[in-house]
Design a protein around this motif. Structure first.
Motif, short mmCIF file in Angstrom:
data_model
loop_
_atom_site.label_atom_id
_atom_site.label_comp_id
_atom_site.label_asym_id
_atom_site.label_seq_id
_atom_site.Cartn_x
_atom_site.Cartn_y
_atom_site.Cartn_z
N GLY A 236 40.85 51.72 35.79
CA GLY A 236 41.05 50.89 37.07
C GLY A 236 40.25 50.80 38.23
N ASP A 237 39.68 52.09 38.59
CA ASP A 237 38.74 52.24 39.67
C ASP A 237 37.48 51.35 39.28
OD1 ASP A 237 38.27 53.51 42.04
OD2 ASP A 237 36.75 54.50 40.98
N GLU A 238 37.40 51.37 38.22
CA GLU A 238 36.12 50.74 37.80
C GLU A 238 36.23 49.12 37.63
OE1 GLU A 238 33.30 49.82 33.86
OE2 GLU A 238 34.28 51.84 34.00
N TRP B 87 48.87 42.14 46.25
CA TRP B 87 50.31 42.68 46.77
C TRP B 87 51.04 43.30 45.92
CZ3 TRP B 87 52.24 44.03 51.20
CH2 TRP B 87 53.49 44.47 51.51
N LEU B 88 51.35 42.57 44.98
CA LEU B 88 52.20 43.08 43.60
C LEU B 88 51.53 44.09 42.70
CD1 LEU B 88 53.76 39.75 42.56
CD2 LEU B 88 54.79 41.40 44.15
N ALA B 89 50.27 43.67 42.67
CA ALA B 89 49.50 45.00 41.77
C ALA B 89 49.55 46.23 42.20
CB ALA B 89 48.07 44.25 41.27
N ALA B 90 49.28 46.30 43.61
CA ALA B 90 49.24 47.63 44.44
C ALA B 90 50.52 48.27 44.76
CB ALA B 90 48.69 47.21 45.83
N ALA C 25 46.52 56.00 43.33
CA ALA C 25 45.75 56.83 42.22
C ALA C 25 45.69 55.97 41.04
CB ALA C 25 47.07 57.75 42.00
N LEU C 26 44.33 55.54 40.70
CA LEU C 26 44.16 54.82 39.61
C LEU C 26 43.26 55.40 38.47
CD1 LEU C 26 42.13 51.98 41.73
CD2 LEU C 26 44.55 51.95 40.74
N GLY D 101 49.15 47.94 35.97
CA GLY D 101 49.77 49.01 35.20
C GLY D 101 49.56 50.28 35.83
N ASP D 102 48.31 50.69 36.33
CA ASP D 102 48.14 51.81 37.26
C ASP D 102 49.07 52.22 38.38
OD1 ASP D 102 45.97 52.62 35.34
OD2 ASP D 102 44.50 52.31 36.81
#
Length: 182
Positions: free
Chosen positions: A124-126, A33-36, A119-120, A169-170
């Motif tokens: 981040g996407d990997e 939740w927080l990371a997003a 937006a990663l 971070g992203d």
């Protein structure tokens, strides 16, 4: 920096509130939740568990402390972020907690990002894709027969820890940086 509450304390707090979630599920979901970019607030169990009937937690409660310390750890420039898993020394229990944590993280990340795809960066996407693969695993997929397994488990835990910090971070830190520039 304050430490995360103990696994036992989080388990008792979850049970007392009738949450039906393990400490690994709660912490994984909270971190997702927080990371997003989900807003930190005392209503986090309702947001993370997608149950609006859940009441907010008190700041000085175990779950309030879990939120506060997790936010501090995610934003720690010294990368002091830790996963709340099990204190049980059994490898199988740690493996199950780790994969449960990863599944809950993905659920929390989806809820925290809402209807939008964040937006990663390419990394981040990997990392998100790799976390999704790990979340599909269980202790049945992990042969536990000694010291090599403990090392492999530590490597997986470290990968997850770094992936979470990268995604945070992203989605959060980069967004704050962009706001300051504008």
């Amino acid at each position: 920096m304050t430490e995360l509450p103990s696994v036992d304390d989080v388990a008792r707090a979850s049970q007392a509130l009738g949450l039906g979630a393990t400490p690994a599920e709660l912490h994984g979901g909270l971190c997702g939740w927080l990371a997003a970019g989900g807003a930190p607030g005392n209503d986090w169990p309702a947001r993370v568990l997608a149950d609006d009937a859940l009441r907010p937690v008190a700041d000085d409660s175990v779950l309030g402390q879990l939120l506060q310390v997790t936010v501090q750890q995610l934003e720690d420039r010294d990368f002091g972020f830790e996963l709340l898993l099990t204190d049980d020394g059994q490898t199988e229990a740690r493996v199950d907690a780790l994969f449960t944590w990863a599944r809950a993280f993905l659920g929390g990340f989806g809820l925290g990002s809402g209807q939008r795809r964040p937006a990663l960066s390419e990394e981040g996407d990997e990392a998100l894709n790799d976390l999704a693969k790990l979340a599909q695993a269980s202790s049945d997929d992990f042969d536990s027969d000694g010291e090599e397994d403990d090392e492999a488990l530590a490597e997986i835990e470290e990968f997850i820890r770094v992936a979470v910090l990268l995604l945070h971070g992203d989605c959060v830190m980069a967004a704050r940086h962009r706001q300051r520039l504008n």
